[in-house]
Design a protein around this motif. Structure first.
Motif, PDB file in Angstrom:
ATOM      1  N   PHE A   9      14.087  10.880  18.813  1.00  0.00           N
ATOM      2  CA  PHE A   9      13.379  11.530  17.696  1.00  0.00           C
ATOM      3  C   PHE A   9      13.234  13.047  17.907  1.00  0.00           C
ATOM      4  N   GLN A  10      12.806  13.453  19.113  1.00  0.00           N
ATOM      5  CA  GLN A  10      12.576  14.888  19.325  1.00  0.00           C
ATOM      6  C   GLN A  10      13.864  15.698  19.136  1.00  0.00           C
ATOM      7  N   PRO A  11      14.976  15.329  19.812  1.00  0.00           N
ATOM      8  CA  PRO A  11      16.214  16.094  19.558  1.00  0.00           C
ATOM      9  C   PRO A  11      16.692  15.994  18.116  1.00  0.00           C
TER      10      PRO A  11
ATOM     11  N   LEU B 164      14.820  15.834  15.463  1.00  0.00           N
ATOM     12  CA  LEU B 164      13.998  16.774  14.683  1.00  0.00           C
ATOM     13  C   LEU B 164      14.371  18.228  14.994  1.00  0.00           C
ATOM     14  N   TYR B 165      14.682  18.506  16.250  1.00  0.00           N
ATOM     15  CA  TYR B 165      15.116  19.874  16.596  1.00  0.00           C
ATOM     16  C   TYR B 165      16.438  20.194  15.879  1.00  0.00           C
ATOM     17  N   LYS B 166      17.329  19.187  15.838  1.00  0.00           N
ATOM     18  CA  LYS B 166      18.618  19.372  15.153  1.00  0.00           C
ATOM     19  C   LYS B 166      18.387  19.648  13.652  1.00  0.00           C
TER      20      LYS B 166
ATOM     21  N   GLY C  69      -6.276  24.464  12.797  1.00  0.00           N
ATOM     22  CA  GLY C  69      -6.259  24.796  11.377  1.00  0.00           C
ATOM     23  C   GLY C  69      -5.050  25.676  11.056  1.00  0.00           C
ATOM     24  N   GLY C  70      -4.363  25.373   9.963  1.00  0.00           N
ATOM     25  CA  GLY C  70      -3.191  26.157   9.554  1.00  0.00           C
ATOM     26  C   GLY C  70      -1.886  25.611  10.110  1.00  0.00           C
ATOM     27  N   GLU C  71      -1.992  24.699  11.068  1.00  0.00           N
ATOM     28  CA  GLU C  71      -0.775  24.163  11.705  1.00  0.00           C
ATOM     29  C   GLU C  71      -0.368  22.858  11.028  1.00  0.00           C
ATOM     30  N   LEU C  72       0.841  22.848  10.454  1.00  0.00           N
ATOM     31  CA  LEU C  72       1.288  21.662   9.707  1.00  0.00           C
ATOM     32  C   LEU C  72       2.246  20.766  10.491  1.00  0.00           C
ATOM     33  N   HIS C  73       2.698  21.225  11.638  1.00  0.00           N
ATOM     34  CA  HIS C  73       3.642  20.416  12.439  1.00  0.00           C
ATOM     35  C   HIS C  73       2.845  19.414  13.266  1.00  0.00           C
ATOM     36  N   GLU C  74       2.860  18.159  12.841  1.00  0.00           N
ATOM     37  CA  GLU C  74       1.968  17.169  13.460  1.00  0.00           C
ATOM     38  C   GLU C  74       2.685  16.127  14.315  1.00  0.00           C
ATOM     39  N   ILE C  75       4.021  16.105  14.277  1.00  0.00           N
ATOM     40  CA  ILE C  75       4.716  15.005  14.967  1.00  0.00           C
ATOM     41  C   ILE C  75       4.640  15.169  16.486  1.00  0.00           C
TER      42      ILE C  75
ATOM     43  N   ILE D 170      -4.556  20.086  22.273  1.00  0.00           N
ATOM     44  CA  ILE D 170      -4.492  20.961  21.096  1.00  0.00           C
ATOM     45  C   ILE D 170      -3.057  21.461  20.937  1.00  0.00           C
ATOM     46  N   SER D 171      -2.555  21.341  19.705  1.00  0.00           N
ATOM     47  CA  SER D 171      -1.149  21.690  19.459  1.00  0.00           C
ATOM     48  C   SER D 171      -1.003  22.813  18.447  1.00  0.00           C
ATOM     49  N   ALA D 172      -0.027  23.693  18.722  1.00  0.00           N
ATOM     50  CA  ALA D 172       0.408  24.693  17.741  1.00  0.00           C
ATOM     51  C   ALA D 172       1.913  24.819  17.853  1.00  0.00           C
TER      52      ALA D 172
HETATM   53  C1  B12 Z   1       9.430  19.034  10.381  1.00  0.00           C
HETATM   54  C2  B12 Z   1       9.207  20.520  10.428  1.00  0.00           C
HETATM   55  C3  B12 Z   1       8.320  21.076   9.501  1.00  0.00           C
HETATM   56  C4  B12 Z   1       7.458  20.231   8.578  1.00  0.00           C
HETATM   57  C5  B12 Z   1       6.333  19.573   9.435  1.00  0.00           C
HETATM   58  C6  B12 Z   1       5.928  18.232   8.810  1.00  0.00           C
HETATM   59  C7  B12 Z   1       5.027  17.429   9.683  1.00  0.00           C
HETATM   60  N1  B12 Z   1       4.386  16.485   9.003  1.00  0.00           N
HETATM   61  O1  B12 Z   1       4.880  17.586  10.890  1.00  0.00           O
HETATM   62  C8  B12 Z   1       6.954  21.286   7.546  1.00  0.00           C
HETATM   63  C9  B12 Z   1       7.850  21.232   6.326  1.00  0.00           C
HETATM   64  C10 B12 Z   1       5.503  21.183   7.116  1.00  0.00           C
HETATM   65  C11 B12 Z   1       7.248  22.606   8.270  1.00  0.00           C
HETATM   66  C12 B12 Z   1       6.718  23.804   7.860  1.00  0.00           C
HETATM   67  C13 B12 Z   1       7.047  25.032   8.422  1.00  0.00           C
HETATM   68  N2  B12 Z   1       7.960  25.240   9.388  1.00  0.00           N
HETATM   69 CO1  B12 Z   1       8.752  23.808  10.436  1.00  0.00          CO
HETATM   70  N3  B12 Z   1       9.769  22.606  11.421  1.00  0.00           N
HETATM   71  C14 B12 Z   1       9.875  21.313  11.398  1.00  0.00           C
HETATM   72  C15 B12 Z   1      10.883  20.828  12.466  1.00  0.00           C
HETATM   73  C16 B12 Z   1      12.223  20.567  11.794  1.00  0.00           C
HETATM   74  C17 B12 Z   1      10.488  19.622  13.291  1.00  0.00           C
HETATM   75  C18 B12 Z   1       9.097  19.710  13.954  1.00  0.00           C
HETATM   76  C19 B12 Z   1       8.950  18.528  14.870  1.00  0.00           C
HETATM   77  O2  B12 Z   1       8.407  17.516  14.480  1.00  0.00           O
HETATM   78  N4  B12 Z   1       9.530  18.602  16.100  1.00  0.00           N
HETATM   79  C20 B12 Z   1       9.597  17.476  17.020  1.00  0.00           C
HETATM   80  C21 B12 Z   1       8.385  17.456  17.973  1.00  0.00           C
HETATM   81  C22 B12 Z   1       8.350  16.139  18.721  1.00  0.00           C
HETATM   82  O3  B12 Z   1       8.581  18.492  18.896  1.00  0.00           O
HETATM   83  P1  B12 Z   1       7.451  19.523  19.298  1.00  0.00           P
HETATM   84  O4  B12 Z   1       6.660  19.891  18.092  1.00  0.00           O
HETATM   85  O5  B12 Z   1       8.093  20.608  20.076  1.00  0.00           O
HETATM   86  O6  B12 Z   1       6.461  18.693  20.232  1.00  0.00           O
HETATM   87  C23 B12 Z   1       6.726  18.372  21.605  1.00  0.00           C
HETATM   88  C24 B12 Z   1       6.338  19.478  22.585  1.00  0.00           C
HETATM   89  O7  B12 Z   1       6.309  20.770  22.032  1.00  0.00           O
HETATM   90  C25 B12 Z   1       4.994  19.066  23.115  1.00  0.00           C
HETATM   91  N5  B12 Z   1       3.765  19.347  22.406  1.00  0.00           N
HETATM   92  C26 B12 Z   1       3.513  19.595  21.101  1.00  0.00           C
HETATM   93  N6  B12 Z   1       2.204  19.722  20.875  1.00  0.00           N
HETATM   94  C27 B12 Z   1       1.593  19.549  22.062  1.00  0.00           C
HETATM   95  C28 B12 Z   1       0.240  19.576  22.417  1.00  0.00           C
HETATM   96  C29 B12 Z   1      -0.115  19.372  23.748  1.00  0.00           C
HETATM   97  C30 B12 Z   1      -1.555  19.393  24.142  1.00  0.00           C
HETATM   98  C31 B12 Z   1       0.889  19.160  24.730  1.00  0.00           C
HETATM   99  C32 B12 Z   1       0.504  18.987  26.146  1.00  0.00           C
HETATM  100  C33 B12 Z   1       2.247  19.130  24.384  1.00  0.00           C
HETATM  101  C34 B12 Z   1       2.573  19.324  23.056  1.00  0.00           C
HETATM  102  O8  B12 Z   1       5.126  17.649  23.143  1.00  0.00           O
HETATM  103  C35 B12 Z   1       5.783  17.218  21.950  1.00  0.00           C
HETATM  104  C36 B12 Z   1       6.431  15.890  22.201  1.00  0.00           C
HETATM  105  O9  B12 Z   1       7.248  15.893  23.360  1.00  0.00           O
HETATM  106  C37 B12 Z   1      10.899  22.089  13.403  1.00  0.00           C
HETATM  107  C38 B12 Z   1      12.115  22.189  14.311  1.00  0.00           C
HETATM  108  C39 B12 Z   1      11.688  22.165  15.776  1.00  0.00           C
HETATM  109  N7  B12 Z   1      12.441  22.803  16.620  1.00  0.00           N
HETATM  110  O10 B12 Z   1      10.691  21.548  16.157  1.00  0.00           O
HETATM  111  C40 B12 Z   1      10.681  23.214  12.383  1.00  0.00           C
HETATM  112  C41 B12 Z   1      10.119  24.575  12.840  1.00  0.00           C
HETATM  113  C42 B12 Z   1       9.055  24.406  13.917  1.00  0.00           C
HETATM  114  N8  B12 Z   1       9.514  25.107  11.616  1.00  0.00           N
HETATM  115  C43 B12 Z   1       9.719  26.358  11.452  1.00  0.00           C
HETATM  116  C44 B12 Z   1       9.205  27.122  10.370  1.00  0.00           C
HETATM  117  C45 B12 Z   1       9.694  28.565  10.246  1.00  0.00           C
HETATM  118  C46 B12 Z   1       8.295  26.576   9.440  1.00  0.00           C
HETATM  119  C47 B12 Z   1       7.582  27.282   8.279  1.00  0.00           C
HETATM  120  C48 B12 Z   1       7.064  28.705   8.584  1.00  0.00           C
HETATM  121  C49 B12 Z   1       8.593  27.271   7.119  1.00  0.00           C
HETATM  122  C50 B12 Z   1       8.129  27.989   5.857  1.00  0.00           C
HETATM  123  N9  B12 Z   1       8.782  29.100   5.599  1.00  0.00           N
HETATM  124  O11 B12 Z   1       7.212  27.546   5.227  1.00  0.00           O
HETATM  125  C51 B12 Z   1       6.444  26.317   7.943  1.00  0.00           C
HETATM  126  C52 B12 Z   1       5.137  26.604   8.725  1.00  0.00           C
HETATM  127  C53 B12 Z   1       4.064  25.598   8.412  1.00  0.00           C
HETATM  128  C54 B12 Z   1       2.801  25.760   9.223  1.00  0.00           C
HETATM  129  N10 B12 Z   1       1.878  26.604   8.783  1.00  0.00           N
HETATM  130  O12 B12 Z   1       2.620  25.101  10.241  1.00  0.00           O
HETATM  131  C55 B12 Z   1      10.548  26.951  12.578  1.00  0.00           C
HETATM  132  C56 B12 Z   1       9.717  27.800  13.541  1.00  0.00           C
HETATM  133  C57 B12 Z   1      10.503  28.989  14.046  1.00  0.00           C
HETATM  134  C58 B12 Z   1       9.656  29.968  14.781  1.00  0.00           C
HETATM  135  N11 B12 Z   1      10.245  31.097  15.044  1.00  0.00           N
HETATM  136  O13 B12 Z   1       8.531  29.739  15.143  1.00  0.00           O
HETATM  137  C59 B12 Z   1      11.210  25.682  13.197  1.00  0.00           C
HETATM  138  C60 B12 Z   1      11.486  25.776  14.703  1.00  0.00           C
HETATM  139  C61 B12 Z   1      12.526  25.421  12.437  1.00  0.00           C
HETATM  140  C62 B12 Z   1      13.585  26.457  12.724  1.00  0.00           C
HETATM  141  N12 B12 Z   1      14.507  26.182  13.598  1.00  0.00           N
HETATM  142  O14 B12 Z   1      13.584  27.500  12.153  1.00  0.00           O
HETATM  143  N13 B12 Z   1       8.084  22.418   9.303  1.00  0.00           N
END
Ligand code: B12
Length: 221
Positions: A50-52, A54-56, A105-111, A153-155
């Protein structure tokens, strides 16, 4: 129990993305649930599929290869498949520890934080998962009520790091020593490895798996 190799999981992640981009979420659901029935551990599924995937999807979206609608479809479908797994996630024996997990607050990335909460749940913690965009005031009251061992806490967006810092400051001011250990994570913390110290957290982890071990060391201190 089979534990797919890394390359098999990478292939599965690609297949999942292709299936979803073809608009076949039912097929994607079957693809994943069949692997889980065959023994693919949920932890591996989360971190290596799932994580890769979503990154893809994020990369394809960034380079305009897919539309926002396609990204939303894929994200919603993955969340739907995750929801199908809770009968397995909730089965584990309890360990008496409690986790509160939230986005600021303000953070929409919840997965990401949902995966973190699920990893703790699978290790026997009682988890309270609040998802996206939780206001500071409500979190303080919730933490006061629940009195968790660890607060995660996640951002994902760097513009939300200041809110992480505000939330941590408020937790410390209002709850002092009684507050649980504070763990932060998400994209900005993975990019800038010392950022967690700047927001005054107790610890940081790169992913959901490491989060459980870091939390374990923090509460043992
Ligand atoms: C789906 C998605 C969205 C969805 C989210 C829906 C939802 N219900 O979650 C929506 C459409 C809302 C969205 C919106 C936006 N997004 Co978005 N989104 C994504 C996407 C494709 C996947 C996110 C995800 O689920 N990743 C998978 C999870 C599992 O990975 P993760 O978050 O990294 O979490 C892991 C670790 O980081 C860690 N972790 C996370 N939290 C925590 C907390 C703790 C305590 C610990 C220890 C660990 C930890 O553990 C997790 C699991 O292993 C990413 C791509 C990416 N690279 O992630 C872009 C991405 C994050 N988004 C991006 C952008 C630009 C936006 C927007 C600004 C777009 C816009 N113009 O509106 C908005 C911002 C919204 C906001 N205010 O938050 C960019 C950010 C780029 C940057 N420079 O920061 C990305 C990287 C896409 C890209 N390649 O451009 N998005």
């Amino acid at each position: 129990m089979t534990n797919n190799s890394g390359s098999e999981n990478a292939k599965l992640a690609e297949e999942l993305v292709e299936t979803l981009l073809a608009g076949k979420r039912q097929a994607a659901n079957t693809l994943i649930l069949d692997r889980v029935k065959e023994g693919l551990p949920i932890q591996t599924l989360y971190l290596e599929v799932f994580q890769p995937a979503l990154y893809k999807i994020g990369m394809l979206w960034q380079e305009n290869s897919i539309t926002v609608a396609q990204e939303h479809y894929c994200t919603a479908a993955i969340q739907m498949i995750m929801s199908m797994l809770y009968t397995r996630i909730f089965k584990m024996e309890r360990n008496g520890k409690t986790l509160v997990a939230t986005c600021v607050g303000g953070e929409l990335h919840e997965i990401g934080i949902r995966m973190v909460a699920d990893f703790f749940e699978m290790e026997g913690w009682d988890t309270y998962y609040y998802g996206a965009n939780t206001p500071i005031r409500d979190m303080i009251e919730t933490i006061r009520d629940i009195n968790p061992d660890v607060i995660a806490i996640s951002a994902a967006m760097s513009f939300n790091v200041a809110t992480v810092k505000d939330l941590i400051r408020e937790i410390r001011v209002e709850l002092g020593e009684k507050a649980g250990k504070i763990l932060v994570g998400g994209r900005p913390f993975n990019i800038s490895k010392d950022l967690w110290k700047e927001v005054d957290a107790d610890g940081y982890a790169v992913d959901a798996s490491q989060a459980v071990s870091v939390a374990g060391s923090l509460i043992a201190m």
